[in-house]
Design a protein around this motif. Structure first.
Motif, PDB file in Angstrom:
ATOM      1  N   HIS A  83     -12.199  18.668  16.075  1.00 52.07           N
ATOM      2  CA  HIS A  83     -12.713  19.097  14.774  1.00 52.07           C
ATOM      3  C   HIS A  83     -12.372  18.061  13.708  1.00 52.07           C
ATOM      4  CE1 HIS A  83     -13.280  22.695  16.957  1.00 52.07           C
ATOM      5  NE2 HIS A  83     -12.077  23.211  16.806  1.00 52.07           N
ATOM      6  N   PRO A  84     -13.304  17.810  12.792  1.00 55.97           N
ATOM      7  CA  PRO A  84     -12.980  16.873  11.702  1.00 55.97           C
ATOM      8  C   PRO A  84     -12.016  17.505  10.704  1.00 55.97           C
ATOM      9  CG  PRO A  84     -15.144  17.831  11.362  1.00 55.97           C
ATOM     10  CD  PRO A  84     -14.642  18.372  12.674  1.00 55.97           C
ATOM     11  N   ASP A  85     -11.599  16.708   9.742  1.00 49.31           N
ATOM     12  CA  ASP A  85     -10.691  17.163   8.696  1.00 49.31           C
ATOM     13  C   ASP A  85     -11.265  18.388   7.974  1.00 49.31           C
ATOM     14  OD1 ASP A  85      -8.517  16.854   6.761  1.00 49.31           O
ATOM     15  OD2 ASP A  85     -10.152  16.334   5.390  1.00 49.31           O
ATOM     16  N   ALA A 126     -19.036  33.456   8.063  1.00 51.71           N
ATOM     17  CA  ALA A 126     -17.633  33.254   8.446  1.00 51.71           C
ATOM     18  C   ALA A 126     -17.120  34.560   9.035  1.00 51.71           C
ATOM     19  CB  ALA A 126     -16.792  32.852   7.246  1.00 51.71           C
ATOM     20  N   TYR A 127     -16.374  34.474  10.123  1.00 52.56           N
ATOM     21  CA  TYR A 127     -15.855  35.672  10.755  1.00 52.56           C
ATOM     22  C   TYR A 127     -15.004  36.464   9.754  1.00 52.56           C
ATOM     23  CZ  TYR A 127     -14.312  38.562  14.612  1.00 52.56           C
ATOM     24  OH  TYR A 127     -14.061  39.611  15.436  1.00 52.56           O
ATOM     25  N   GLY A 130     -16.016  26.303  14.711  1.00 50.29           N
ATOM     26  CA  GLY A 130     -15.798  25.138  15.571  1.00 50.29           C
ATOM     27  C   GLY A 130     -17.006  24.834  16.439  1.00 50.29           C
ATOM     28  N   TRP A 131     -17.828  25.865  16.704  1.00 53.51           N
ATOM     29  CA  TRP A 131     -19.019  25.644  17.548  1.00 53.51           C
ATOM     30  C   TRP A 131     -20.027  24.738  16.878  1.00 53.51           C
ATOM     31  CZ3 TRP A 131     -17.381  26.661  21.935  1.00 53.51           C
ATOM     32  CH2 TRP A 131     -16.593  27.778  22.184  1.00 53.51           C
ATOM     33  N   MET A 132     -19.917  24.590  15.574  1.00 44.91           N
ATOM     34  CA  MET A 132     -20.880  23.768  14.836  1.00 44.91           C
ATOM     35  C   MET A 132     -20.742  22.278  15.175  1.00 44.91           C
ATOM     36  SD  MET A 132     -22.883  25.704  13.152  1.00 44.91           S
ATOM     37  CE  MET A 132     -22.822  26.675  14.638  1.00 44.91           C
ATOM     38  N   ARG A 133     -19.721  21.953  15.955  1.00 44.45           N
ATOM     39  CA  ARG A 133     -19.579  20.583  16.411  1.00 44.45           C
ATOM     40  C   ARG A 133     -20.770  20.158  17.273  1.00 44.45           C
ATOM     41  NH1 ARG A 133     -16.495  16.300  14.985  1.00 44.45           N
ATOM     42  NH2 ARG A 133     -18.660  15.844  14.518  1.00 44.45           N
ATOM     43  N   VAL A 134     -21.345  21.122  17.977  1.00 45.41           N
ATOM     44  CA  VAL A 134     -22.469  20.788  18.850  1.00 45.41           C
ATOM     45  C   VAL A 134     -23.775  21.048  18.096  1.00 45.41           C
ATOM     46  CG1 VAL A 134     -23.631  21.300  21.040  1.00 45.41           C
ATOM     47  CG2 VAL A 134     -21.136  21.308  20.908  1.00 45.41           C
ATOM     48  N   ARG A 135     -24.509  19.956  17.837  1.00 49.75           N
ATOM     49  CA  ARG A 135     -25.710  19.979  17.019  1.00 49.75           C
ATOM     50  C   ARG A 135     -26.716  21.058  17.454  1.00 49.75           C
ATOM     51  NH1 ARG A 135     -25.176  15.226  16.972  1.00 49.75           N
ATOM     52  NH2 ARG A 135     -24.532  14.709  14.907  1.00 49.75           N
ATOM     53  N   GLN A 136     -26.905  21.166  18.764  1.00 51.85           N
ATOM     54  CA  GLN A 136     -27.885  22.103  19.291  1.00 51.85           C
ATOM     55  C   GLN A 136     -27.528  23.553  18.931  1.00 51.85           C
ATOM     56  OE1 GLN A 136     -30.624  20.999  20.176  1.00 51.85           O
ATOM     57  NE2 GLN A 136     -31.533  22.955  20.747  1.00 51.85           N
ATOM     58  N   ARG A 137     -26.218  23.839  18.904  1.00 53.41           N
ATOM     59  CA  ARG A 137     -25.774  25.180  18.524  1.00 53.41           C
ATOM     60  C   ARG A 137     -26.166  25.489  17.096  1.00 53.41           C
ATOM     61  NH1 ARG A 137     -21.708  28.993  20.709  1.00 53.41           N
ATOM     62  NH2 ARG A 137     -21.178  28.215  22.705  1.00 53.41           N
ATOM     63  N   ALA A 138     -26.007  24.497  16.228  1.00 52.33           N
ATOM     64  CA  ALA A 138     -26.361  24.694  14.824  1.00 52.33           C
ATOM     65  C   ALA A 138     -27.866  24.912  14.700  1.00 52.33           C
ATOM     66  CB  ALA A 138     -25.926  23.497  13.995  1.00 52.33           C
ATOM     67  N   ARG A 139     -28.627  24.107  15.456  1.00 53.33           N
ATOM     68  CA  ARG A 139     -30.090  24.217  15.389  1.00 53.33           C
ATOM     69  C   ARG A 139     -30.574  25.568  15.860  1.00 53.33           C
ATOM     70  NH1 ARG A 139     -33.115  18.835  17.505  1.00 53.33           N
ATOM     71  NH2 ARG A 139     -34.938  19.522  16.395  1.00 53.33           N
ATOM     72  N   PRO A 183     -23.916  23.018   8.744  1.00 52.28           N
ATOM     73  CA  PRO A 183     -22.833  23.388   9.659  1.00 52.28           C
ATOM     74  C   PRO A 183     -21.483  22.936   9.093  1.00 52.28           C
ATOM     75  CG  PRO A 183     -24.185  21.590  10.573  1.00 52.28           C
ATOM     76  CD  PRO A 183     -24.664  21.836   9.177  1.00 52.28           C
ATOM     77  N   LEU A 184     -20.516  23.840   9.100  1.00 54.31           N
ATOM     78  CA  LEU A 184     -19.172  23.486   8.634  1.00 54.31           C
ATOM     79  C   LEU A 184     -18.241  23.630   9.835  1.00 54.31           C
ATOM     80  CD1 LEU A 184     -19.236  25.565   5.323  1.00 54.31           C
ATOM     81  CD2 LEU A 184     -19.590  23.100   5.548  1.00 54.31           C
ATOM     82  N   ILE A 185     -17.697  22.510  10.285  1.00 52.91           N
ATOM     83  CA  ILE A 185     -16.872  22.562  11.493  1.00 52.91           C
ATOM     84  C   ILE A 185     -15.453  22.936  11.080  1.00 52.91           C
ATOM     85  CG2 ILE A 185     -16.222  21.334  13.584  1.00 52.91           C
ATOM     86  CD1 ILE A 185     -18.538  19.342  12.846  1.00 52.91           C
TER      87      ILE A 185
END
Ligand SMILES: [Zn+2]
Ligand SMILES: [Zn+2]
Lengths: 345, 535
Positions: A149-151, A175-176, A271-280, A287-289
């Motif tokens: 995950h990024p900063d 957000a959960y 954290g799932w937003m790291r994968v572009r396809q998931r966001a799409r 997407p906020l990782i």
């Protein structure tokens, strides 16, 4: 010394302690449960006795009603109790308010079960504490090396940048409801955002609870169009939500509910937003990782730091972490427990 | 590279056209030459970059990451480039951020082994998003759903110029388009298009609405059929030949048969059609035959023989060094007739004029065209000069009535962007008999427009209340003889299709009416559709 699986072993209802006759985060109703934290897949209603931190007990009462268990047993961080000869204590896990690692000791054998954890900044709960142990049971929600995950503050800055850049659009942040929502709010505040933040009705009670436990969330307002206090202080009109931040459960941002806002910009903090396809797939524009679970680096660094004799892996992508451990020469096994979800993120 | 990567990343996730335009305009404003020009070329896929094989990147990753961990990750992420961008370990302290310009300029000058080392150094210092963009760029896998036309529109907005000016210049320019940006920023004059056989932006017609009729004086107009092919511009100048689509894309490669035959010095506006090789020229085949030749990577001999292409000429824009666009249509038409008559270009013929006496006569011709390949009529003011775009009151089109059928809603899918909270994409079906002799619905098409916002809300509510199953963003709704929502579907044509379960495929289907009143059992049968297929 005894074997570790004499102290804790997987069973269909969850992780079971035969000498203590209790379960950790059971997925079915049991007589005696030790609960690490309030997320629904870990904390279920209907057990005989629940041992948990006071914050977790309060969260369960809010979510399930006061009748969520027959008996409550409260145990703060650093306190120890004994169940049928097995010592049980809690240490902070840094996951959400009240989240704890469950430490069990019997006949010289200590096993730490992390529940869910992370190592990053979270103003809503005390940070994870590494505890020396023989067996370390780690979660593995983001247990793949692609998840770094990024900063976190950089991601919050992305949201603030978007709000500034799109003053005509309502920013809907999925957000959960437990933990993530309050963490986003406190981080926004820490980064200087002092506007009122609008929240979906489903977040109200948990936000109140966080406030009662001393977490300052600043000014929150209900995200209701016809509420008396719209963003302009008068009756809330649709246009008043332009350029505002609205926090809602992830399911709501793609639901009919979202239609009430002007040109909504769907964001999702996960954290799932790291994968572009998931966001799409989810139709997320921003997407906020931001994750409440340890990423790959946090997982491997923590295991290295705790330096157990044996690693058990549960909850998520177990094989990769077991593989990593075996490359390091660390004895490791997957627990393959069922009933935990990773969409709560 | 970082800014370019962020642009791509945001373009992919931004559904609205205006949002995409804004992102590109902001980028052009923030990024200097030649970087922004290379970005334009990368997005329009006009960038000639020495490609790196995905297998080589995989090997490079294998030197850095355990094979089993890589396999588990790839399995989860599903896209090789993205997996590598995320799993690449990076190097602490590596901070040299390569620019897009440097990637373009150095990669082409390198040997394969050199490229390998250099790409690794670049990947070490970039963040995952920039790594992803770099990998997509150098493996030729950059697909972000932004067409060249949209980029040209963004350039036009950025410089406050009409898009036709950009289209006209486009094929004479080369990346990184420095002269174009200089002009768009008001720092230099409009670049001269020195290219031979340039594109000339196309003049278009308005569709006739009932309210327009009183304002149209039929006696001022010339009439011709509207042919059902694709509108093109064929240009030949000094041995250079080009075939352009109506938006200025060069489509010469797909039609070598036609392009080779262009032995003249002229720019012709016309309709690209396919003719029947067994008949005398030029017996027009239905649109479906033309479709066989579109969007193909290679043109086979068999295709050239079975589906030969020709152009039915509408207009003459330029001839032997003379720009004719300032002349009235009437005069251009006379010149076009003489051109076809004297030069007899092999794959061209003249779009015939039609004589029309009255609106009644026009309506009759529209309702009963002599050929399937006619999709309506064109009205062109005889005095009209040729100007780009859609000038008001000059040219009109009156398309034939669409085909109509009644079908039953079967599946609904969530829309995108503003419609993402609505079920707005619909699959509908018609009745047919299954092997046991009982009636079943078979999907015949998909539509996602043609309804008002109010109707969308009603269908959305219907879908939510009548869901019987869900698969991801798709809901299956109640559809039986007793229950179901009937949709009146309008479409432009029908063709046989092996790819569809029903065996038919529709052209431009849209929803024309919601038939809340009609029982699902009374919707049309597949046989009705089959009978509409032209042979
Ligand atoms: Zn949790
Ligand atoms: Zn969990």
């Amino acid at each position: 010394m005894i074997r570790p699986d004499q102290l804790l072993c997987p069973s269909p209802a969850g992780l079971y302690c035969p000498p203590g006759d209790f379960y950790i985060d059971p997925v079915r109703p049991v007589d005696r449960a030790v609960i690490t934290h309030g997320h629904a897949d870990h904390a279920r209603a209907g057990h005989g006795t629940v041992l948990a931190t006071p914050e977790t007990l309060a969260i369960m009462a809010v979510r399930y009603g006061e009748e969520f268990t027959a008996r409550r047993q409260s145990l703060g961080y650093g306190e120890t109790t004994t169940i049928n000869g097995v010592e049980v204590s809690f240490a902070p896990a840094g996951h959400v308010l009240g989240s704890a690692q469950a430490i069990t000791t019997w006949k010289g054998m200590t096993i730490v079960c992390t529940g869910d954890y992370k190592r990053r900044e979270d103003p809503t709960c005390p940070p994870f504490e590494p505890i020396p142990c023989h067996v370390f049971i780690s979660e593995a929600t983001f247990g793949l090396p692609v998840f770094v995950h990024p900063d976190t503050r950089g991601e919050i800055a992305k949201l603030l940048g978007s709000v500034q850049h799109n003053p005509d659009r309502a920013h809907l942040v999925g957000a959960y409801a437990l933990g993530k929502a309050q963490r986003i709010i406190t981080l926004l505040r820490l980064m200087g955002y002092d506007q009122p933040i609008y929240i979906h009705g489903a977040l109200q009670r948990l936000c109140d609870l966080y406030e009662e436990h001393g977490v300052d969330l600043g000014e929150l307002r209900p995200a209701t169009i016809d509420a008396k206090d719209g963003p302009d202080g008068k009756k809330g009109g649709k246009q008043d939500f332009a350029g505002q931040v609205i926090i809602a459960p992830p399911s709501a941002i793609q639901d009919k509910w979202a239609r009430r806002f002007p040109d909504p910009l769907p964001a999702f903090a996960s954290g799932w937003m790291r994968v572009r396809q998931r966001a799409r797939q989810r139709g997320v524009e921003l997407p906020l990782i931001i994750s409440d679970h340890a990423d790959w680096t946090e997982l491997t660094d923590t295991i290295t730091e705790v330096n157990p004799e044996e690693l058990w892996v549960t909850h998520g992508r177990e094989e990769a972490l077991v593989r990593w451990a075996s490359l390091k020469g660390l004895k490791a096994r997957p627990l393959s427990l069922v009933g935990y979800e990773d969409e709560n993120e | 590279m970082q800014r370019f990567a962020d642009l791509l990343d945001r373009l992919i996730l931004t559904p609205s056209r205006n949002g995409k335009l804004r992102l590109m305009e902001d980028y052009f404003r923030a990024v200097p030459d030649p970087e922004r020009g290379w970005a334009v070329a990368a997005i329009t896929r006009d960038l000639d970059i020495r490609s790196v094989k995905p297998a080589m990147l995989r090997e490079m990753t294998a030197e850095r990451v355990d094979a089993e961990l890589f396999a588990l990750s790839y399995d989860y992420v599903g896209d090789l480039g993205e997996t590598i961008s995320l799993i690449w370990p990076g190097k602490r302290g590596a901070n040299y951020q390569v620019s897009l310009t440097e990637v373009v300029e150095t990669l082409n000058a390198m040997s394969r082994t050199e490229a390998r080392g250099t790409v690794a150094t670049w990947l070490d210092a970039l963040d995952p998003t920039a790594r992803w963009a770099l990998i997509k760029l150098i493996t030729g896998g950059l697909r972000i759903g932004v067409g060249a036309r949209l980029v040209k529109q963004a350039l036009a907005n950025f410089g406050g110029k009409p898009i036709q000016d950009i289209e006209e210049l486009w094929h004479g320019l080369a990346p990184p388009y420095t002269a174009l940006f200089q002009w768009l920023e008001g720092k230099a004059d409009k670049p001269e298009n020195a290219m031979k056989a340039p594109f000339r932006p196309v003049m278009l017609a308005h569709a006739i609405e009932e309210a327009d009729k009183p304002r149209i004086d039929l006696s001022e107009n010339a009439f011709e059929w509207k042919w059902d092919g694709i509108r093109v511009q064929a240009v030949a100048e000094g041995g250079q030949t080009r075939l352009y689509s109506r938006t200025g894309d060069d489509i010469s490669n797909a039609f070598p048969d036609l392009v080779e035959s262009m032995e003249f010095d002229a720019a012709i506006d016309g309709e690209l059609l396919v003719y029947d090789p067994a008949e005398p020229p030029f017996a027009v085949r239905p649109f479906n035959d033309l479709q066989q030749r579109l969007n193909r990577k290679t043109v086979t001999k068999a295709m050239l023989a079975d589906y030969p292409a020709f152009i039915r000429a509408y207009d003459l824009l330029w001839h032997d060094g003379q720009d004719l666009r300032g002349l009235p249509f009437e005069e251009r038409r006379a010149l076009l007739e003489r051109f076809i008559d004297t030069e007899k270009p092999a794959r061209f013929d003249l779009s015939p004029t039609v004589s029309v006496k009255s609106w009644e006569h026009l309506a009759e011709l529209r309702a009963n065209p002599p050929l399937d390949a006619i999709e309506g009529l064109m009205l062109k003011k005889r005095s009209s000069v040729y100007v780009p775009g859609r000038p008001r009151g000059e040219w009109w089109k009156w398309k034939r009535q669409p085909f109509l059928i009644d079908a039953v809603l079967m599946y609904a899918q969530r829309g995108h962007g503003k419609r993402s909270s609505y079920y707005s994409d619909y699959t509908f079906g018609c009745w047919r008999q299954d092997e046991n002799g009982t009636d079943e619905l078979v999907p015949v098409g998909k539509a996602y427009h043609g309804f008002t916002d109010e109707e969308l809300k009603r269908i959305d509510r219907y879908v939510r209340n009548n869901t019987i199953d869900r698969f991801g963003p798709v809901r299956s709704v109640r559809a039986s003889k007793e229950e179901g929502l009937v949709l009146e579907i309008a479409f432009e044509g029908l063709a046989r299709s092996k790819r569809h379960k029903s065996g038919v495929s529709m052209r431009f289907p849209r929803i024309s009416r919601l038939r809340w009143d009609k029982p699902a059992a009374d919707a049309d049968r597949l046989e009705t559709l089959e009978a509409m297929i032209p042979d």
